[in-house]
Design a protein around this motif. Structure first.
Motif, PDB file in Angstrom:
ATOM      1  N   MET A 270      -2.190  40.271 161.198  1.00 42.44           N
ATOM      2  CA  MET A 270      -0.943  40.866 160.707  1.00 42.44           C
ATOM      3  C   MET A 270      -0.493  42.074 161.509  1.00 42.44           C
ATOM      4  O   MET A 270      -1.473  42.936 161.795  1.00 42.44           O
ATOM      5  CB  MET A 270      -1.177  40.997 159.365  1.00 42.44           C
ATOM      6  CG  MET A 270       0.247  41.794 158.853  1.00 42.44           C
ATOM      7  SD  MET A 270       0.141  41.767 156.831  1.00 42.44           S
ATOM      8  CE  MET A 270      -1.414  42.246 156.700  1.00 42.44           C
ATOM      9  N   ASP A 271       0.675  42.265 161.863  1.00 42.30           N
ATOM     10  CA  ASP A 271       1.053  43.547 162.441  1.00 42.30           C
ATOM     11  C   ASP A 271       2.423  44.151 161.973  1.00 42.30           C
ATOM     12  O   ASP A 271       3.215  43.280 161.675  1.00 42.30           O
ATOM     13  CB  ASP A 271       1.306  43.110 164.129  1.00 42.30           C
ATOM     14  CG  ASP A 271       1.667  44.306 164.810  1.00 42.30           C
ATOM     15  OD1 ASP A 271       3.050  44.121 165.175  1.00 42.30           O
ATOM     16  OD2 ASP A 271       0.884  45.468 165.050  1.00 42.30           O
ATOM     17  N   ASN A 272       2.593  45.347 162.145  1.00 47.48           N
ATOM     18  CA  ASN A 272       3.759  45.996 161.638  1.00 47.48           C
ATOM     19  C   ASN A 272       4.308  46.905 162.732  1.00 47.48           C
ATOM     20  O   ASN A 272       4.879  48.073 162.224  1.00 47.48           O
ATOM     21  CB  ASN A 272       3.582  46.708 160.475  1.00 47.48           C
ATOM     22  CG  ASN A 272       3.238  45.686 159.355  1.00 47.48           C
ATOM     23  OD1 ASN A 272       4.172  44.617 158.979  1.00 47.48           O
ATOM     24  ND2 ASN A 272       2.225  45.606 158.624  1.00 47.48           N
ATOM     25  N   SER A 273       4.218  46.777 163.951  1.00 48.80           N
ATOM     26  CA  SER A 273       4.382  47.787 164.819  1.00 48.80           C
ATOM     27  C   SER A 273       6.005  47.801 165.023  1.00 48.80           C
ATOM     28  O   SER A 273       6.645  48.827 165.639  1.00 48.80           O
ATOM     29  CB  SER A 273       3.932  47.437 166.163  1.00 48.80           C
ATOM     30  OG  SER A 273       4.013  46.066 166.652  1.00 48.80           O
TER      31      SER A 273
ATOM     32  N   CYS B 198      -7.583  42.727 169.017  1.00 48.94           N
ATOM     33  CA  CYS B 198      -6.193  43.290 169.190  1.00 48.94           C
ATOM     34  C   CYS B 198      -5.567  43.365 167.877  1.00 48.94           C
ATOM     35  O   CYS B 198      -4.776  44.451 167.879  1.00 48.94           O
ATOM     36  CB  CYS B 198      -5.411  42.369 170.210  1.00 48.94           C
ATOM     37  SG  CYS B 198      -3.904  42.963 170.345  1.00 48.94           S
ATOM     38  N   GLU B 199      -5.591  42.649 166.911  1.00 48.47           N
ATOM     39  CA  GLU B 199      -4.973  42.537 165.624  1.00 48.47           C
ATOM     40  C   GLU B 199      -5.603  43.824 164.675  1.00 48.47           C
ATOM     41  O   GLU B 199      -4.911  44.398 163.972  1.00 48.47           O
ATOM     42  CB  GLU B 199      -5.064  41.342 164.922  1.00 48.47           C
ATOM     43  CG  GLU B 199      -4.491  39.821 165.643  1.00 48.47           C
ATOM     44  CD  GLU B 199      -2.999  40.384 165.451  1.00 48.47           C
ATOM     45  OE1 GLU B 199      -2.442  41.318 164.860  1.00 48.47           O
ATOM     46  OE2 GLU B 199      -2.264  39.090 165.869  1.00 48.47           O
TER      47      GLU B 199
ATOM     48  N   GLY C 171       1.129  45.125 169.574  1.00 50.46           N
ATOM     49  CA  GLY C 171       2.018  44.246 168.903  1.00 50.46           C
ATOM     50  C   GLY C 171       2.841  43.618 169.757  1.00 50.46           C
ATOM     51  O   GLY C 171       3.291  42.343 169.600  1.00 50.46           O
ATOM     52  N   ILE C 172       3.553  44.497 170.640  1.00 57.68           N
ATOM     53  CA  ILE C 172       4.377  43.784 171.596  1.00 57.68           C
ATOM     54  C   ILE C 172       3.812  43.052 172.770  1.00 57.68           C
ATOM     55  O   ILE C 172       4.402  42.216 173.134  1.00 57.68           O
ATOM     56  CB  ILE C 172       5.242  45.074 172.301  1.00 57.68           C
ATOM     57  CG1 ILE C 172       5.878  45.684 171.048  1.00 57.68           C
ATOM     58  CG2 ILE C 172       6.183  44.856 173.584  1.00 57.68           C
ATOM     59  CD1 ILE C 172       6.795  46.999 171.376  1.00 57.68           C
ATOM     60  N   THR C 173       2.857  43.566 173.522  1.00 55.43           N
ATOM     61  CA  THR C 173       2.152  42.831 174.445  1.00 55.43           C
ATOM     62  C   THR C 173       0.759  42.074 174.293  1.00 55.43           C
ATOM     63  O   THR C 173       0.576  41.347 174.829  1.00 55.43           O
ATOM     64  CB  THR C 173       1.787  43.927 175.782  1.00 55.43           C
ATOM     65  OG1 THR C 173       3.303  44.554 176.018  1.00 55.43           O
ATOM     66  CG2 THR C 173       1.511  43.235 177.012  1.00 55.43           C
ATOM     67  N   GLY C 174       0.015  42.896 173.455  1.00 57.24           N
ATOM     68  CA  GLY C 174      -1.445  42.480 173.221  1.00 57.24           C
ATOM     69  C   GLY C 174      -1.423  41.095 172.569  1.00 57.24           C
ATOM     70  O   GLY C 174      -2.172  40.119 173.158  1.00 57.24           O
ATOM     71  N   ARG C 175      -0.821  40.985 171.471  1.00 52.97           N
ATOM     72  CA  ARG C 175      -0.775  39.648 170.729  1.00 52.97           C
ATOM     73  C   ARG C 175      -0.359  38.584 171.479  1.00 52.97           C
ATOM     74  O   ARG C 175      -1.147  37.476 171.751  1.00 52.97           O
ATOM     75  CB  ARG C 175      -0.075  39.673 169.311  1.00 52.97           C
ATOM     76  CG  ARG C 175      -0.143  38.537 168.533  1.00 52.97           C
ATOM     77  CD  ARG C 175       0.696  38.456 167.432  1.00 52.97           C
ATOM     78  NE  ARG C 175       0.212  39.320 166.323  1.00 52.97           N
ATOM     79  CZ  ARG C 175       1.368  39.507 165.237  1.00 52.97           C
ATOM     80  NH1 ARG C 175       2.457  39.112 165.522  1.00 52.97           N
ATOM     81  NH2 ARG C 175       0.884  40.494 164.409  1.00 52.97           N
TER      82      ARG C 175
END
Length: 284
Positions: free
Chosen positions: A1-4, A74-75, A105-109
């Motif tokens: 889960m990510d909230n960037s 990454c997460e 969040g923009i590139t890693g995932r």
């Protein structure tokens, strides 16, 4: 889960924002804190459990799940971003640090998701090449290169957002979305085509086993691609809406963040289900 996404879609991105004490800002701050709390409370245990399951595996199982391991790491970094966003309400000096972790969040995932898709694509369509690069050392090399790209993205995010160049930021993640999505769609179509074909001389049990492997690869790439669409399409639309209208519609904003949160849970749920650790979905 990510909230960037939360930093970019706050009223700072809108030139019509008035003061921090206005109604929409207060409501958005409350929603942001709620989502970041969910990020930390549920994201950290979920991905930590996935990491623990993979690390405790041995042999080929660990090697085959190495990219999933990197994705979960990454997460965890994305969860740290959520924590920094929460702390930034008390310590504004942490805002720049939270911008830095947006790159995960923009590139890693999506980058590690693409590596997983390419791996499945090679296993099905180019098995000889797959066997050549199957040893762990090659996965370590590719993962190291991916982390370097993530570091560059994180550095770019902090520079762009601190400069309040939101138009550039929208193009920054939109171009990446198109690149990563194109790679995943190519892998998806190639594996689907291979699934419809049968190799020469295949029959009976051998054909069934190979088709089963192809179906698993196809479903993994399909799920990854769908999660990426859920993650990025609303994000990109919202970015351009803010740029063109100079307004931040809170209902649209919250819907986008919900999609972003859901997308972050898809991959760990799929892994836990395949590992037989998702008790609520375990078959009898």
């Amino acid at each position: 889960m990510d909230n960037s996404i939360v930093n970019f879609t706050t009223p700072q991105a809108s030139t019509n924002s008035t003061s921090p004490s206005s109604g929409p800002t207060t409501l958005e701050d409350g929603l942001k804190m709620f989502i970041c709390c969910l990020n930390v409370l549920f994201g950290v245990p979920t991905h930590s459990y996935v990491i623990w399951l993979i690390v405790t595996e041995t042999g080929s199982s660990f090697v085959s799940r190495f990219f999933i391991l990197n994705l979960s790491v990454c997460e965890i970094g994305n969860c740290l971003h959520g924590l920094l966003v929460l702390l930034a309400f008390l310590f504004s000096s942490l805002t720049a640090a939270s911008h830095f972790f947006q790159g995960l969040g923009i590139t890693g995932r999506p980058l590690f998701q693409c590596l997983m898709c390419v791996e499945r694509y090679l296993a099905v369509v180019h098995p000889v090449t797959f066997l050549k690069y199957k040893p762990l050392r090659y996965r370590v090399m590719f993962s190291t290169a991916a982390w370097i790209i993530c570091l560059v993205s994180c550095s770019s995010c902090i520079f762009i957002l601190v400069s309040f160049e939101f138009d550039i930021f929208t193009w920054f993640f939109s171009v990446q979305f198109l690149i990563f999505l194109s790679i995943q769609l190519f892998c998806l179509m190639a594996v689907l085509r291979a699934l419809k074909q049968s190799g020469p001389g295949e029959r009976g049990r051998e054909r069934e086993e190979e088709n089963h492997m192809k179906r698993r690869a196809f479903y993994l790439i399909l799920i990854t691609t769908v999660s990426m669409i859920i993650l990025y399409v609303p994000f990109v639309i919202l970015g351009f809406v803010i740029i063109l209208t100079k307004q931040n519609i809170i209902g649209f904003w919250f819907s986008v963040v919900v999609c972003y949160v859901v997308a972050g849970f898809i991959q760990p749920v799929v892994y836990l289900h395949s590992a037989g650790k998702l008790f609520c979905l375990r078959s009898a």
